[in-house]
Design an enzyme around this catalytic site. Structure first.
Site, short mmCIF file in Angstrom:
data_model
loop_
_atom_site.label_atom_id
_atom_site.label_comp_id
_atom_site.label_asym_id
_atom_site.label_seq_id
_atom_site.Cartn_x
_atom_site.Cartn_y
_atom_site.Cartn_z
N SER A 30 0.82 -1.23 0.00
CA SER A 30 0.00 0.00 0.00
C SER A 30 0.85 1.27 0.00
CB SER A 30 -0.86 0.06 1.27
OG SER A 30 -1.59 -1.10 1.46
N HIS A 61 -3.47 0.45 -4.09
CA HIS A 61 -2.79 -0.62 -4.82
C HIS A 61 -3.08 -0.49 -6.31
CE1 HIS A 61 -1.48 -3.60 -1.72
NE2 HIS A 61 -2.18 -2.78 -0.98
N HIS A 83 -5.30 -9.50 -1.00
CA HIS A 83 -5.27 -9.91 0.40
C HIS A 83 -6.35 -10.96 0.66
CE1 HIS A 83 -3.80 -5.78 0.07
NE2 HIS A 83 -3.01 -6.04 1.10
N TYR A 85 -8.36 -10.85 3.07
CA TYR A 85 -9.59 -10.17 3.51
C TYR A 85 -10.47 -9.72 2.35
CZ TYR A 85 -7.16 -5.68 2.70
OH TYR A 85 -6.48 -4.63 2.13
N GLU A 86 -9.91 -9.68 1.16
CA GLU A 86 -10.73 -9.29 0.00
C GLU A 86 -11.69 -10.40 -0.40
OE1 GLU A 86 -8.50 -6.80 -3.08
OE2 GLU A 86 -6.86 -7.55 -1.87
N ALA A 113 2.84 -2.52 4.64
CA ALA A 113 2.58 -1.52 5.67
C ALA A 113 2.15 -2.28 6.92
CB ALA A 113 1.46 -0.59 5.21
N MET A 211 -1.84 -7.37 7.46
CA MET A 211 -2.89 -8.24 6.92
C MET A 211 -2.43 -8.92 5.63
SD MET A 211 -6.03 -5.56 7.35
CE MET A 211 -6.19 -4.53 8.82
N SER A 212 -1.13 -9.03 5.42
CA SER A 212 -0.66 -9.58 4.14
C SER A 212 0.59 -10.43 4.31
CB SER A 212 -0.36 -8.42 3.18
OG SER A 212 0.77 -7.70 3.61
N ASN A 235 1.71 3.15 11.54
CA ASN A 235 0.96 3.67 12.70
C ASN A 235 1.32 2.86 13.94
OD1 ASN A 235 -0.85 1.72 10.88
ND2 ASN A 235 -1.32 1.32 13.04
N HIS A 247 -7.21 3.85 7.19
CA HIS A 247 -6.41 3.46 6.03
C HIS A 247 -5.73 4.70 5.41
CE1 HIS A 247 -5.01 0.89 2.85
NE2 HIS A 247 -5.60 1.60 1.93
N1 HPA Z 1 -2.90 -3.43 11.66
C1 HPA Z 1 -3.01 -4.26 10.60
N2 HPA Z 1 -2.55 -3.94 9.40
C2 HPA Z 1 -1.99 -2.74 9.25
C3 HPA Z 1 -1.86 -1.84 10.31
C4 HPA Z 1 -2.34 -2.21 11.58
O1 HPA Z 1 -2.26 -1.46 12.57
N3 HPA Z 1 -1.24 -0.72 9.80
C5 HPA Z 1 -1.01 -0.97 8.49
N4 HPA Z 1 -1.46 -2.19 8.14
#
Ligand code: HPA
Length: 277
Positions: A30, A61, A83, A85-86, A113, A211-212, A235, A247
């Protein structure tokens, strides 16, 4: 058509577009797409044109492969991934990795990320992943094993290549960038984690959360590719500060980290090419 045949078909399509065998694959997460700008004579291939290729739906993306040269190195860049989750199956999520393996790619370099769980980490830090925890509740190798691709029970003790980690750290030092090391934990998302889940992840030994990447790493190792992963902290993970996670915040942070990451990636590829480790 079997998954093996689908992979062969995509491979044949890419071989018509790219005459050389890519030695390196770089997967850009991302907001990290700008690395492709360093490639000479780029050839762009849209995901939608490749038979069987899953299409990314996540904002930030782009959906394309870019093949080009970094000096003498043959590099194939994946701008955007899909991903779990998609809603894709594990098999679909790792389809590109299967195609890369079948094409003869040797080095699989991924970026992503993440949220920083370890309290020493801040947004903007880049973490070299040295191990992972798979909390996705699924594994891309589940089901009948394709022996042409790899063994039924692949070893994961050194999934993250020690020599690539060593070289990446050397490159970062030379380019004056800071790199940390840590353990990546994958949650399915798409909701961000709860503060209690992050406390659990910390106790389990995780430093960053995302998440990847984990399904792709398992698959790349299954096929014998050498793996290196850079996780860019976007973050503080949930519950560390009071602010809600978004996001948009992730994409903004990645935009700021991209330059630093690009310098490390470029110098790692040149170092791998020079050392041929
Ligand atoms: N959690 C999960 N996936 C992420 C995060 C997070 O805090 N930041 C960027 N991708």
């Amino acid at each position: 058509m079997s998954m093996f045949e689908k992979v062969q078909k995509a491979k044949e399509y890419l071989k018509c577009k790219i005459k050389e065998t890519p030695k390196y694959v770089v997967v850009l997460g991302s907001g990290l797409g700008s690395f492709v700008e360093c490639l000479k004579d780029p050839i762009e291939i849209k995901y939608e044109d490749i038979p069987g290729w899953p299409l990314s739906t996540a904002p930030g993306h782009a959906g394309r492969l870019v093949y080009g040269k970094k000096e003498n190195a043959n590099v194939l860049v994946m701008q955007g991934r899909v991903h779990y989750y998609e809603g894709y199956s594990m098999e679909e999520v790792v389809f590109p990795v299967r195609v890369f393996g079948a094409m003869g790619v040797r080095y699989y370099i991924a970026t992503n990320a993440s949220g920083g769980i370890n309290k020493e980490l801040s947004p903007g830090d880049i973490v070299l992943v040295e191990d992972h925890i798979n909390l996705l509740g699924d594994n891309p190798l589940r089901g009948r094993n394709v022996d042409e691709w790899g063994p039924r029970f692949p070893d994961m003790t050194k999934a993250y290549d020690r020599e690539m980690i060593r070289l990446a750290e050397k490159c970062a030092l030379e380019t004056g960038e800071k790199l940390k090391r840590g353990v990546y934990i994958a949650f399915t998302g798409p909701s961000f984690e709860t503060p209690a889940e992050i406390r659990m992840a910390r106790v389990m030994g995780a430093d960053v959360v995302g998440m990847s990447t984990v399904p792709e790493v398992i698959t790349a190792r299954h096929m014998g590719m050498r793996v290196c992963v850079f996780s860019c902290v976007a973050n503080y993970a949930a519950g560390i500060t009071d602010s809600p996670l978004t996001h948009e915040e992730v994409l903004e942070a990645m935009g700021k980290t991209a330059g630093k990451l690009n310098r490390i990636l470029e110098s790692l590829i040149l170092a791998l090419e020079a050392n041929d480790v």
